[in-house]
Design a protein around this motif. Structure first.
Motif, PDB file in Angstrom:
ATOM      1  N   GLY A  78       0.766  -1.132  -0.168  1.00  0.00           N
ATOM      2  CA  GLY A  78       0.040  -0.116  -0.085  1.00  0.00           C
ATOM      3  C   GLY A  78       0.843   1.228  -0.082  1.00  0.00           C
ATOM      4  N   THR A  79       2.064   1.205   0.768  1.00  0.00           N
ATOM      5  CA  THR A  79       2.915   2.477   0.834  1.00  0.00           C
ATOM      6  C   THR A  79       3.371   2.681  -0.458  1.00  0.00           C
ATOM      7  OG1 THR A  79       3.272   1.956   3.235  1.00  0.00           O
ATOM      8  CG2 THR A  79       4.781   3.544   2.022  1.00  0.00           C
ATOM      9  N   ALA A  80       3.851   1.725  -1.146  1.00  0.00           N
ATOM     10  CA  ALA A  80       4.466   1.754  -2.320  1.00  0.00           C
ATOM     11  C   ALA A  80       3.626   2.164  -3.263  1.00  0.00           C
ATOM     12  CB  ALA A  80       5.169   0.557  -2.644  1.00  0.00           C
ATOM     13  N   ARG A  81       2.214   1.696  -3.390  1.00  0.00           N
ATOM     14  CA  ARG A  81       1.418   2.093  -4.439  1.00  0.00           C
ATOM     15  C   ARG A  81       1.028   3.672  -4.360  1.00  0.00           C
ATOM     16  NH1 ARG A  81      -0.893  -2.811  -3.342  1.00  0.00           N
ATOM     17  NH2 ARG A  81      -2.344  -2.178  -1.703  1.00  0.00           N
ATOM     18  N   GLY A  82       0.988   4.175  -3.247  1.00  0.00           N
ATOM     19  CA  GLY A  82       0.925   5.728  -3.073  1.00  0.00           C
ATOM     20  C   GLY A  82       2.037   6.404  -3.533  1.00  0.00           C
ATOM     21  N   ILE A  83       3.220   5.896  -3.410  1.00  0.00           N
ATOM     22  CA  ILE A  83       4.433   6.553  -3.950  1.00  0.00           C
ATOM     23  C   ILE A  83       4.403   6.437  -5.413  1.00  0.00           C
ATOM     24  CG2 ILE A  83       7.099   6.316  -3.880  1.00  0.00           C
ATOM     25  CD1 ILE A  83       6.970   5.565  -0.976  1.00  0.00           C
ATOM     26  N   LEU A  84       4.227   5.313  -5.980  1.00  0.00           N
ATOM     27  CA  LEU A  84       4.234   5.040  -7.328  1.00  0.00           C
ATOM     28  C   LEU A  84       3.113   5.995  -8.074  1.00  0.00           C
ATOM     29  CD1 LEU A  84       5.488   1.369  -7.415  1.00  0.00           C
ATOM     30  CD2 LEU A  84       6.701   3.326  -8.174  1.00  0.00           C
ATOM     31  N   ASP A  85       2.051   5.931  -7.384  1.00  0.00           N
ATOM     32  CA  ASP A  85       0.882   6.703  -7.964  1.00  0.00           C
ATOM     33  C   ASP A  85       1.275   8.104  -8.044  1.00  0.00           C
ATOM     34  OD1 ASP A  85      -0.711   4.392  -8.202  1.00  0.00           O
ATOM     35  OD2 ASP A  85      -1.906   4.935  -6.495  1.00  0.00           O
ATOM     36  N   SER A  86       1.917   8.717  -7.218  1.00  0.00           N
ATOM     37  CA  SER A  86       2.335  10.079  -7.209  1.00  0.00           C
ATOM     38  C   SER A  86       3.623  10.208  -8.338  1.00  0.00           C
ATOM     39  CB  SER A  86       3.054  10.496  -5.939  1.00  0.00           C
ATOM     40  OG  SER A  86       4.257  10.023  -5.735  1.00  0.00           O
ATOM     41  N   GLN A  87       4.465   9.322  -8.426  1.00  0.00           N
ATOM     42  CA  GLN A  87       5.297   9.266  -9.728  1.00  0.00           C
ATOM     43  C   GLN A  87       4.480   9.073 -10.953  1.00  0.00           C
ATOM     44  OE1 GLN A  87       8.312   6.293  -9.134  1.00  0.00           O
ATOM     45  NE2 GLN A  87       8.958   7.061  -7.013  1.00  0.00           N
ATOM     46  N   ALA A  88       3.329   8.229 -10.997  1.00  0.00           N
ATOM     47  CA  ALA A  88       2.847   8.189 -12.276  1.00  0.00           C
ATOM     48  C   ALA A  88       2.323   9.425 -12.620  1.00  0.00           C
ATOM     49  CB  ALA A  88       1.684   7.006 -12.204  1.00  0.00           C
ATOM     50  N   ALA A 122      12.971  -3.763  -9.608  1.00  0.00           N
ATOM     51  CA  ALA A 122      12.871  -2.672 -10.284  1.00  0.00           C
ATOM     52  C   ALA A 122      11.567  -2.776 -11.457  1.00  0.00           C
ATOM     53  CB  ALA A 122      14.182  -2.649 -11.071  1.00  0.00           C
ATOM     54  N   ASN A 123      11.733  -4.133 -11.692  1.00  0.00           N
ATOM     55  CA  ASN A 123      10.330  -4.499 -12.577  1.00  0.00           C
ATOM     56  C   ASN A 123       9.267  -4.598 -12.098  1.00  0.00           C
ATOM     57  OD1 ASN A 123      11.742  -5.050 -15.278  1.00  0.00           O
ATOM     58  ND2 ASN A 123      12.863  -6.551 -14.253  1.00  0.00           N
ATOM     59  N   ALA A 124       8.943  -4.812 -10.719  1.00  0.00           N
ATOM     60  CA  ALA A 124       7.873  -4.709 -10.079  1.00  0.00           C
ATOM     61  C   ALA A 124       7.307  -3.145 -10.082  1.00  0.00           C
ATOM     62  CB  ALA A 124       7.682  -5.258  -8.615  1.00  0.00           C
ATOM     63  N   ALA A 125       8.212  -2.353  -9.829  1.00  0.00           N
ATOM     64  CA  ALA A 125       7.630  -0.796  -9.807  1.00  0.00           C
ATOM     65  C   ALA A 125       7.577  -0.313 -11.448  1.00  0.00           C
ATOM     66  CB  ALA A 125       9.085  -0.025  -9.290  1.00  0.00           C
ATOM     67  N   LYS A 126       8.440  -0.871 -12.051  1.00  0.00           N
ATOM     68  CA  LYS A 126       7.880  -0.459 -13.936  1.00  0.00           C
ATOM     69  C   LYS A 126       6.895  -1.074 -13.929  1.00  0.00           C
ATOM     70  CE  LYS A 126       9.360  -1.333 -18.236  1.00  0.00           C
ATOM     71  NZ  LYS A 126      10.357  -2.263 -19.159  1.00  0.00           N
ATOM     72  N   ASN A 127       6.567  -2.375 -13.911  1.00  0.00           N
ATOM     73  CA  ASN A 127       5.130  -2.830 -14.197  1.00  0.00           C
ATOM     74  C   ASN A 127       4.036  -2.011 -13.772  1.00  0.00           C
ATOM     75  OD1 ASN A 127       6.388  -4.798 -15.752  1.00  0.00           O
ATOM     76  ND2 ASN A 127       6.250  -6.345 -14.224  1.00  0.00           N
ATOM     77  N   TYR A 128       4.150  -1.759 -12.112  1.00  0.00           N
ATOM     78  CA  TYR A 128       2.965  -0.960 -11.703  1.00  0.00           C
ATOM     79  C   TYR A 128       2.919   0.458 -12.299  1.00  0.00           C
ATOM     80  CZ  TYR A 128      -0.036   1.302  -8.134  1.00  0.00           C
ATOM     81  OH  TYR A 128      -1.019   1.977  -7.679  1.00  0.00           O
ATOM     82  N   LEU A 129       4.021   1.151 -12.851  1.00  0.00           N
ATOM     83  CA  LEU A 129       3.834   2.447 -13.448  1.00  0.00           C
ATOM     84  C   LEU A 129       3.139   2.177 -14.848  1.00  0.00           C
ATOM     85  CD1 LEU A 129       7.216   4.126 -12.477  1.00  0.00           C
ATOM     86  CD2 LEU A 129       4.894   4.598 -11.679  1.00  0.00           C
ATOM     87  N   VAL A 130       3.500   1.214 -15.457  1.00  0.00           N
ATOM     88  CA  VAL A 130       2.762   0.728 -16.995  1.00  0.00           C
ATOM     89  C   VAL A 130       1.363   0.479 -16.659  1.00  0.00           C
ATOM     90  CG1 VAL A 130       2.795  -0.962 -18.664  1.00  0.00           C
ATOM     91  CG2 VAL A 130       5.016   0.049 -17.880  1.00  0.00           C
ATOM     92  N   ALA A 131       0.964  -0.061 -15.877  1.00  0.00           N
ATOM     93  CA  ALA A 131      -0.314  -0.219 -15.253  1.00  0.00           C
ATOM     94  C   ALA A 131      -1.199   0.925 -15.163  1.00  0.00           C
ATOM     95  CB  ALA A 131      -0.603  -1.431 -14.187  1.00  0.00           C
TER      96      ALA A 131
END
Length: 171
Positions: A78-88, A122-131
């Protein structure tokens, strides 16, 4: 004869000294006592000197550039999703910006294992941003394994900081 030699030496020294005298400069410095002018006041920049779409703007605008992971984990919590959502969201505003997602691990485990784990992170973060709608062609990944720790130390606090994926703006 000694007197003639002394006189010749004195005359030669006098001529040599006269030839080395300084000339007066063409332009003289200003007279003392004048107050120097104050430099002009800098223009106020609403962005604080940070160029929109730059790496500094990314660090200022996104919640964080770093996602942390648990021990031997590479899932997005959940924390990572919030960070990656702001990056996206930031990446959506600047569609020409490319990024690199760096995967890292703590010092425990073999070099090969940590390189593979860093790659999965790294790929988990990339795949989330792509999604979230970011084009995969804008994102490259690299794994550093345990080679670039952010925290030095052999304790749980240091290890927790080193288990991460870091998003770096490359242009």
């Amino acid at each position: 004869m000694a007197r003639l030699t002394t006189t010749l030496l004195m005359a030669t020294a006098l001529v040599a000294t006269a030839a080395c005298s300084k000339k007066r400069p063409d332009v003289l410095p200003p007279a003392p006592g004048g107050a120097p002018e104050a430099p002009p006041a800098p223009a106020t920049d609403p962005n604080g000197g940070i160029t929109p779409g730059s790496a500094a703007d990314f660090k200022r605008s996104a919640q964080s550039d770093t996602v942390l992971f648990g021990l031997d984990m590479y899932d997005i919590d959940g924390t990572a999703r919030g960070i990656l959502d702001s990056q996206a969201a930031w990446l959506t505003r600047y569609p020409n910006v490319r990024i690199t997602v760096e995967g890292h691990a703590d010092e425990r485990g073999t070099r090969e294992y940590n390189l593979a784990l860093g790659d999965r992170r790294a790929n988990a973060a990339k795949n989330y941003l792509v999604a979230r709608g970011i084009a995969p062609t804008r994102i490259t990944t690299i794994s550093y394994g345990k080679e670039r720790p952010v925290a030095l130390g052999s304790d749980e606090e240091s290890w927790a900081q080193n288990r991460r994926a870091v998003t770096v703006v490359v242009g």
